[in-house]
Structures are given as structure tokens and as C-alpha cells.
Design an enzyme around this catalytic site. Structure first.
Site, PDB file in Angstrom:
ATOM      1  N   MET A 134     -33.972 -18.319  -6.205  1.00  0.00           N
ATOM      2  CA  MET A 134     -33.925 -19.233  -5.082  1.00  0.00           C
ATOM      3  C   MET A 134     -35.336 -19.686  -4.778  1.00  0.00           C
ATOM      4  SD  MET A 134     -34.029 -20.524  -1.927  1.00  0.00           S
ATOM      5  CE  MET A 134     -34.973 -19.465  -0.887  1.00  0.00           C
ATOM      6  N   PRO A 135     -35.705 -20.800  -5.278  1.00  0.00           N
ATOM      7  CA  PRO A 135     -37.027 -21.300  -4.922  1.00  0.00           C
ATOM      8  C   PRO A 135     -37.039 -21.883  -3.514  1.00  0.00           C
ATOM      9  CG  PRO A 135     -36.278 -22.216  -7.014  1.00  0.00           C
ATOM     10  CD  PRO A 135     -35.113 -21.536  -6.378  1.00  0.00           C
ATOM     11  N   LEU A 136     -38.129 -21.665  -2.841  1.00  0.00           N
ATOM     12  CA  LEU A 136     -38.430 -22.385  -1.603  1.00  0.00           C
ATOM     13  C   LEU A 136     -39.559 -23.341  -1.967  1.00  0.00           C
ATOM     14  CD1 LEU A 136     -38.352 -22.981   1.414  1.00  0.00           C
ATOM     15  CD2 LEU A 136     -39.884 -21.028   1.744  1.00  0.00           C
TER      16      LEU A 136
END
Length: 127
Positions: free
Chosen positions: A1-3
Site C-alpha cells: 500500500m503506497p502512500l
């Protein structure tokens, strides 16, 4: 899950800003196998005195179209995957909205899977 956090100088049209976010997301899907709908992004526009960057560090000539991209991700990818992602982001941003490769800086910040909570106060990746 990239931010994903994107910073750029104020004044670009909405379509330009949307193209940046869309193309970063597509590059993440292509090179980091990010699932569909796993999209958490913040784009911030700054006045010139608020976004300070070297116009020539490492011999790279940067312009007012400079874009700073910070990706916070889990520490699960190889250096080869990271290199492929960097290259693909630059390639996509050059194609649309037309940002020169010299004007794209990417910083990747890694953390453990247990550092993420997507809601409900739970660390979903380690349950």
C-alpha cells in the site's frame, strides 16, 4: 500500500495535476503490483518560497516544472523493482502531462508491514 505525496509549484491546471497522480498510480500498478483500488495520494501545490529545490544538484538542470514525489511503501521490494518503478514513473510523466525527466525527483521511504492501519485501528497487513 503506497502512500504517495506529490509537491509542485502552484498554478498547474487540474488536468495536469490529475495526470501526475494517474500516471504515478499506473506505474505503481505496473511495476510494484499494487492492487486495483489501492490508491492513497496527496498532491500539494506550493508558492515558490515554500518549495525549495536545487536548480543544479548532481548536474541536473531543474525548472519550475519540478515535481517532488515521496512514496511510503512496505519494505518488500528489491532494488531492481524500485529502479523499474522510478524509470516507469518518469517515462509516464514525460508522456503525460509532459514533465521533463530532469524535473522529477522521487524519494522512496520504506517501513514494516505492521506500520499500516487502513481503518478500525487495526494493522491489517499483520493480522
Amino acid at each position: 500500500m503506497p502512500l504517495v505525496r506529490v509537491s509542485l509549484l502552484r498554478g498547474k491546471p487540474r488536468a495536469y495535476r490529475a495526470a501526475i497522480l494517474d500516471n504515478i498510480y499506473e506505474a505503481l500498478r505496473e511495476r510494484f503490483n499494487v492492487p486495483e483500488d489501492d490508491r492513497f495520494m496527496v498532491l500539494t501545490e506550493h508558492d515558490a518560497e515554500e518549495l525549495v529545490f536545487s536548480r543544479s544538484y548532481m548536474g541536473i538542470a531543474r525548472s519550475d516544472d519540478f515535481v517532488l514525489i515521496q512514496l511510503t511503501v512496505s519494505n518488500t521490494r528489491t532494488q531492481e523493482q524500485k529502479n523499474a518503478l522510478f524509470a516507469r514513473i518518469v517515462e509516464r510523466l514525460q508522456a503525460n502531462p509532459g514533465i521533463r525527466p530532469e524535473d522529477v525527483m522521487i524519494s522512496l521511504v520504506e517501513g514494516d508491514k505492521g506500520n499500516w492501519s487502513f481503518g478500525h485501528g487495526l494493522a491489517q497487513y499483520v493480522l
